[in-house]
Motif scaffolding. Sequence first.
Motif, PDB file in Angstrom:
ATOM      1  N   ASP A  51       0.821  -1.209   0.000  1.00  0.00           N
ATOM      2  CA  ASP A  51       0.000   0.000   0.000  1.00  0.00           C
ATOM      3  C   ASP A  51       0.856   1.260   0.000  1.00  0.00           C
ATOM      4  O   ASP A  51       0.504   2.250  -0.638  1.00  0.00           O
ATOM      5  N   HIS A  55       0.466   4.017  -2.891  1.00  0.00           N
ATOM      6  CA  HIS A  55       0.209   5.428  -2.582  1.00  0.00           C
ATOM      7  C   HIS A  55       1.296   6.313  -3.185  1.00  0.00           C
ATOM      8  O   HIS A  55       1.008   7.366  -3.770  1.00  0.00           O
ATOM      9  N   LEU A  85      -7.359   3.726  -1.331  1.00  0.00           N
ATOM     10  CA  LEU A  85      -7.320   2.500  -2.120  1.00  0.00           C
ATOM     11  C   LEU A  85      -8.694   2.075  -2.610  1.00  0.00           C
ATOM     12  O   LEU A  85      -8.799   1.338  -3.589  1.00  0.00           O
TER      13      LEU A  85
END
Length: 177
Positions: A51, A55, A85
């Motif tokens: 993640d 990002h 997300l």
Amino acid sequence: MPPPHEGSPGTGEIPSLVELAEHALTLAPHRIAPAVRALLGTVLHDGPLRDVLLHTWAWGPAAGWDLIADLEAHPPRLLRGLRYLCGDAPTPPIPHRLHRSRLLCSHLGNTLPDTRREGAREAGAWLAWAAGDLAETQRLLGHPGAPHANPRFVHTLKNAVNRGEKPRWGCISGNPQ
């Protein structure tokens, strides 16, 4: 903001995840060193680490550092990262960054050892979804191979695709402008 003594690729120090993500976007995918490629393959198999890369790739280094701060908070603040997300970010991803990171994930998904390819393909699927490309998302999620690296992540993406759901920032081009 980054900690004051972070290493960067090529200095002999271990780079931060944000620096790793940025470094990977500066190179043509086929020019990434095998050790960096292996590290990316490993990171993409771990949900929170993946993640941070997503990002950073989609919104830039500040978004990656913000997510790291959220993950390091006690207790962790996960809502912002999850909202991003799930397509509910205040700003859309940056198109040229999506394009470059999609190329990178495609390359990794084809060149990593079989045991590490799925993480790259799943990240590529999210990047395709972020660009509004549901057909490519479906193709990447349906790719035969090793078991999914992140089954919940895949399940969430598949549900969004099956419902025809695109990110709230709308359909943007994943191609450079």
